[in-house]
Motif scaffolding. Structure first.
Motif, PDB file in Angstrom:
ATOM      1  N   CYS A 199      -5.533 -12.681 -12.339  1.00 53.62           N
ATOM      2  CA  CYS A 199      -4.937 -10.984 -12.546  1.00 53.62           C
ATOM      3  C   CYS A 199      -6.733 -10.661 -12.513  1.00 53.62           C
ATOM      4  N   ILE A 200      -5.813  -9.188 -12.301  1.00 55.59           N
ATOM      5  CA  ILE A 200      -6.912  -8.773 -12.005  1.00 55.59           C
ATOM      6  C   ILE A 200      -7.110  -7.198 -12.512  1.00 55.59           C
ATOM      7  N   ILE A 201      -8.524  -7.259 -12.668  1.00 52.66           N
ATOM      8  CA  ILE A 201      -8.759  -6.392 -13.624  1.00 52.66           C
ATOM      9  C   ILE A 201      -9.405  -5.374 -13.429  1.00 52.66           C
ATOM     10  N   GLU A 202      -9.275  -3.847 -13.721  1.00 56.05           N
ATOM     11  CA  GLU A 202     -10.023  -2.927 -13.149  1.00 56.05           C
ATOM     12  C   GLU A 202     -10.588  -1.885 -14.459  1.00 56.05           C
ATOM     13  N   SER A 203     -12.626  -1.722 -14.258  1.00 57.22           N
ATOM     14  CA  SER A 203     -12.856  -0.510 -14.689  1.00 57.22           C
ATOM     15  C   SER A 203     -13.934   0.297 -13.708  1.00 57.22           C
ATOM     16  N   LEU A 252      -7.818 -18.358  -9.927  1.00 57.04           N
ATOM     17  CA  LEU A 252      -8.969 -17.058  -9.089  1.00 57.04           C
ATOM     18  C   LEU A 252      -8.671 -15.672  -9.939  1.00 57.04           C
ATOM     19  N   MET A 253      -9.738 -15.152 -10.392  1.00 56.79           N
ATOM     20  CA  MET A 253      -8.948 -13.956 -11.176  1.00 56.79           C
ATOM     21  C   MET A 253     -10.258 -12.871 -10.288  1.00 56.79           C
ATOM     22  N   THR A 254     -10.266 -11.722 -10.815  1.00 51.82           N
ATOM     23  CA  THR A 254     -10.765 -10.626 -10.258  1.00 51.82           C
ATOM     24  C   THR A 254     -11.163  -9.612 -10.836  1.00 51.82           C
ATOM     25  N   TRP A 255     -12.519  -9.236 -10.274  1.00 53.42           N
ATOM     26  CA  TRP A 255     -12.681  -7.787 -11.250  1.00 53.42           C
ATOM     27  C   TRP A 255     -12.896  -6.149 -10.428  1.00 53.42           C
ATOM     28  N   GLN A 256     -12.559  -5.360 -10.457  1.00 49.94           N
ATOM     29  CA  GLN A 256     -12.489  -4.633  -9.712  1.00 49.94           C
ATOM     30  C   GLN A 256     -13.691  -3.374 -10.361  1.00 49.94           C
ATOM     31  N   PHE A 257     -14.482  -2.628  -9.695  1.00 49.55           N
ATOM     32  CA  PHE A 257     -15.833  -2.475 -10.693  1.00 49.55           C
ATOM     33  C   PHE A 257     -15.341  -0.959  -9.802  1.00 49.55           C
ATOM     34  N   SER A 277     -19.326   1.534  -5.590  1.00 50.71           N
ATOM     35  CA  SER A 277     -17.807  -0.022  -6.056  1.00 50.71           C
ATOM     36  C   SER A 277     -18.106  -1.406  -5.535  1.00 50.71           C
ATOM     37  N   PHE A 278     -17.662  -2.157  -6.441  1.00 53.65           N
ATOM     38  CA  PHE A 278     -17.946  -3.706  -5.827  1.00 53.65           C
ATOM     39  C   PHE A 278     -16.664  -4.650  -6.719  1.00 53.65           C
ATOM     40  N   ASN A 279     -16.129  -5.754  -5.964  1.00 52.06           N
ATOM     41  CA  ASN A 279     -14.950  -6.558  -6.111  1.00 52.06           C
ATOM     42  C   ASN A 279     -16.090  -7.783  -6.788  1.00 52.06           C
ATOM     43  N   MET A 280     -15.725  -8.017  -8.135  1.00 51.43           N
ATOM     44  CA  MET A 280     -16.826  -9.910  -7.953  1.00 51.43           C
ATOM     45  C   MET A 280     -15.579 -10.698  -8.500  1.00 51.43           C
ATOM     46  N   SER A 281     -15.307 -11.543  -8.131  1.00 53.89           N
ATOM     47  CA  SER A 281     -13.903 -12.275  -8.287  1.00 53.89           C
ATOM     48  C   SER A 281     -15.423 -14.062  -8.799  1.00 53.89           C
ATOM     49  N   LEU A 282     -14.323 -15.017  -9.787  1.00 54.37           N
ATOM     50  CA  LEU A 282     -14.342 -16.069 -10.438  1.00 54.37           C
ATOM     51  C   LEU A 282     -13.495 -17.122 -10.400  1.00 54.37           C
TER      52      LEU A 282
END
Length: 812
Positions: A190-194, A218-223, A277-282
């Motif tokens: 998934c990708i969660i955008e904040s 793998l998942m990603t947060w988009q800030f 802005s930046f992205n962070m993935s686990l």
């Protein structure tokens, strides 16, 4: 009132009314003539029903589930409506079960009331919550539970999704607040955008939290952050699984970074001070099948304006320090954890490595900066260890217990500095404050300085709280056994610059008898209060404490106790208070626990106070407090008059002697010794040779002595400036021993001091002293008639006592 629910078959929606879990069926559902506890309305049905009670919302809940198949047919993309209308006022849950291919992606886009993720078990303030689950094949992953009014604007998922909306019975909500869109495959779970506008923060969790993140996923947060703002990432809770292949990690994609993606371990300090802005993935790993472990993560992203002094660095040089750590933290740490909504204060050891807590270790040089609007919220806690395992290597070393300048210069308030002094059993610790001295904090004499020292002596079995001390008192040094912890704690504005004086020092000393010994040198104008350690809980059993009080030479100390008795009863042993002056023949005052303590008493010399504890009968322990004051010594009037009279007599004697010496100097001939044949001539010192004791013979009596005999000519060779001595025979009235005293040589007689307390043995006589001599008087007429004198000398049969050649040897 009756209720009617009509469902169209094409809507593929099912409505279920059922009792709340755990409630007794005091209210039922009536359909036609049938009473039931649960009602299910399927697609295409039209059902009318009523409740048997007036408050059905207390007993029943409702689930409305809509199945959407995006695999075999087209998906109804767009806004999601709440269907059907006209449902009863019950707590209700809308469920949208969307089945989709893993080759495609679904996007849930929320309206302006974005979402805020909450931890499991947490509730939303308005009782409206969303739950998002990802459905891949038959596996379901809980993406998270969210409330309204947050920063999460979109959630993109791989494959199907199960979306739930929970509404309270009293809230008339008409729209779902989101829409569904079709997207290309996102190639991750998934990708969660904040979206974070202005100063704010967001807390997010990994899927399935607090359970494990899916294996090798793998998942990603988009800030999305304005470019003029700064973001920092903090991991508050995480755990790692047991990996067989690959490695669990966090990757950052930061626009403008030369090393994208930046890879971090979960245990690392995460990036801070990120612009925009930046992205962070686990990324997970292949887990051990037998013991997979749990990968989970809870983190926070904080966005704030750039600080005015973010580029100002402070040099902290700990390169010459040993065994020391310095921790910079928020006030209240570690017991108080600041709320995530509180304004954040960050400490950075480089522009991108910042945290709420920063620990520096000795042996390195740091350049730190602060991302904090209010530095008064920050504190410094430092700890330093000093050890001694062999007294030969550290006995003569003196260690300074002062705050290093590198810490005192920081614009942060020092909260506490701890020294841990470690040594073996036979090595003890002595702390000194030679100039400032220490004051013990007691109820009658409280510390009002900007800092204080708390001293604790500890072993694995017992702990002795020596007390709280501050500068500006009377205690010069304290000797203690066991391992010692000294904590400097600040008050008020505290220790914020290096101008505050410090002089505390310590050294290692050989083993001491008591658990603790104080050396006290009070100010003569002050009243000093001292109390036993471990106040107010009392001394541990069998502990002995001593105080050495220094009394100035022109002062008299007055010692008093604050209570009449020790106040304990002993089960084993005895408790004692000992008081002893450091003076010859001084009386030692001793009191047991069953006796009254001494009344206030004057002490004229330095003295000791010792308190020794027993094992008390009950829980009441020994606590004792005493005080010391000083006053000038009072001289008695009779003594003053006697001294004045004595000086007058001595002055008269001196004048008389001077006149006699002046008169006789012109006429004095050398003294002549004459043999006296009528006196016993046996050798003194051989007691058996005397036929009679000295009381019965005349060996101690001179035949004649000229009162004007002077040996001045013998003294000329000793010192030409010395005036001749004059002596007059006086009868001896004291006790007479069996052996005669041997007088010292004349040249030393003026140095002899009388003592009533000591007896000196007679000096042994040489062989030449075996004969007894008398001194011939020189008649008064001889000095006037030299011719007669020469005539009598020819008739005298005496032998001269001293030859001229022997006179030089008399005065040596």
């Amino acid at each position: 009132a009756s209720l009617t629910v009509s469902l169209h078959k094409v809507d593929n929606t099912t409505v279920t009314v059922k009792l709340r879990p755990g409630l007794s069926p005091n209210c039922r559902i009536r359909t036609r003539n049938v009473i039931r506890s649960e009602l299910m309305i399927k697609p295409g049905e039209n059902v009318t029903f009523t409740f048997t009670c007036s408050t059905p919302e207390k007993y029943f809940i409702m689930e409305i589930q809509k199945n959407i198949d995006c695999v075999s047919g087209p998906c109804p993309f767009g806004d999601v409506h709440l269907y059907p209308p006209g449902l009863p006022r019950l707590n209700r849950t809308y469920i949208w079960d969307v089945k989709a291919s893993t080759k495609a992606g679904l996007e849930l886009k929320f309206s302006t009331s974005w979402l805020r993720q909450i931890e499991p078990g947490e509730t939303c303030p308005d009782s409206v919550s969303y739950n998002i689950n990802s459905s891949i094949d038959k596996a379901t992953v809980n993406i998270g539970t969210f409330c309204r009014n947050g920063s999460v604007s979109r959630v993109k998922l791989l494959g199907g999704v199960v979306m739930s909306l929970h509404l309270p019975w009293h809230l008339p909500l008409n729209t779902s607040g989101f829409n569904i869109a079709n997207r290309a495959s996102i190639k991750r779970l998934c990708i969660i955008e904040s979206v974070l506008n202005g100063e704010s923060s967001v807390t997010l969790m990994s899927p399935n939290y607090p359970l494990g993140f899916p294996e090798d996923e793998l998942m990603t947060w988009q800030f999305v952050i304005p470019s003029n703002m700064r973001a920092s990432v903090f991991f508050h809770n995480y755990s790692l699984s047991n990996c067989e292949r690959k490695e669990e990690r966090v990757e950052y994609y930061i626009p403008g970074s030369p090393s994208n993606p930046e890879v971090f371990k979960l245990s690392d300090s995460q990036p801070a001070n990120i612009a925009g802005s930046f992205n962070m993935s686990l990324q997970g790993c292949d887990q051990d099948a037998q013991n997979p472990g749990v990968l989970r993560l809870l983190f926070q992203v904080v966005v704030q304006h750039p600080q005015v002094d973010e580029n100002v660095t402070h040099l902290v040089d700990l390169s010459k320090e040993k065994n020391m750590t310095v921790t910079i933290h928020l006030e209240g740490w570690p017991n108080h954890i600041p709320l995530m909504s509180e304004p954040i204060c960050l400490i950075c050891k480089d522009p991108r490595t910042c945290d709420r807590v920063l620990t520096l270790t000795s042996g390195a040089v740091y350049r730190i900066s602060f991302l904090c609007k209010d530095l008064s919220r920050l504190r410094i806690t430092a700890e330093k260890g000093i050890g001694c395992m062999d007294i030969r290597w550290c006995q003569r070393k003196i260690y300074s217990l002062s705050v290093p300048k590198a810490i005192a210069r920081l614009p942060i308030r020092l909260y506490k500095f701890i020294w841990k002094l470690l040594a073996t059993d036979l090595i003890n610790v002595e702390i000194m404050s030679p100039s400032l001295k220490l004051q013990q904090h007691v109820p009658e004499q409280r510390c009002n300085a900007s800092y204080s020292y708390s001293i604790v002596s500890a072993t694995p079995e017992t702990e002795l709280n020596v007390g709280v001390f501050c500068p500006g008192g009377s205690i010069e040094k304290i000797q203690m056994r066991n391992n010692i912890t000294i904590s400097l704690k600040t008050f008020g504005k505290g220790f914020i610059n290096e101008s505050i004086p410090q002089d505390l020092k310590m050294s290692f000393v050989p083993h001491i008898k008591d658990e603790c010994t104080f050396t006290v040198s009070p100010n003569p104008k002050a009243k000093v209060y001292l109390q036993t350690p471990n106040w107010p809980y009392g001394l541990p059993p069998y502990v002995s404490i001593s105080w050495f009080i220094v009394v100035p030479s022109k002062q008299t100390a007055r010692l008093g106790f604050s209570k009449d008795r020790m106040g304990i009863a002993c089960e084993t042993g005895r408790a004692y208070v000992n008081i002893k002056e450091e003076a010859p023949g001084a009386e030692e005052v001793v009191r047991r626990e069953d006796e009254l303590l001494p009344q206030p008493r004057n002490m004229h010399h330095n003295f000791w106070v010792n308190v020794s504890n027993c094992k008390p009968v009950d829980r009441t322990q020994l606590t004792l407090q005493f005080w010391v004051t000083f006053a000038d010594k009072q001289i008695d009037l009779g003594i003053i008059l006697a001294v004045v009279a004595g000086v007058g007599v001595l002055t008269a004697i001196g004048l008389t002697v001077f006149c006699v010496k002046k008169k006789k100097k012109k006429t004095q001939n050398p003294m002549v010794g004459v043999y006296n044949a009528n006196v016993n001539t046996e050798m003194p010192g051989k007691k058996s040779l005397f036929r009679k004791g000295r009381k019965n013979n005349d060996s101690h009596v001179y035949a004649v002595i000229d009162d004007a005999v002077v040996y001045g000519h013998l003294l000329k060779e000793f010192n030409g400036s010395v005036a001749p001595e004059v002596d007059v025979y006086r009868p001896f009235d004291g006790p007479i021993g069996s052996l005669p005293p041997s007088p010292p040589p004349f040249s030393f007689r003026k140095d002899i001091k009388c003592s009533s307390n000591t007896e000196e043995e007679p000096l042994p006589l040489t062989d030449t002293d075996q004969d007894t001599y008398t001194f011939a008087h020189q008649k008064s007429g001889q000095s006037e008639d030299n011719g007669d004198a020469n005539k009598k000398d020819k008739e005298d049969t005496s032998v001269p006592l001293l030859e001229n050649k022997e006179r030089d040897g008399l005065v040596e």
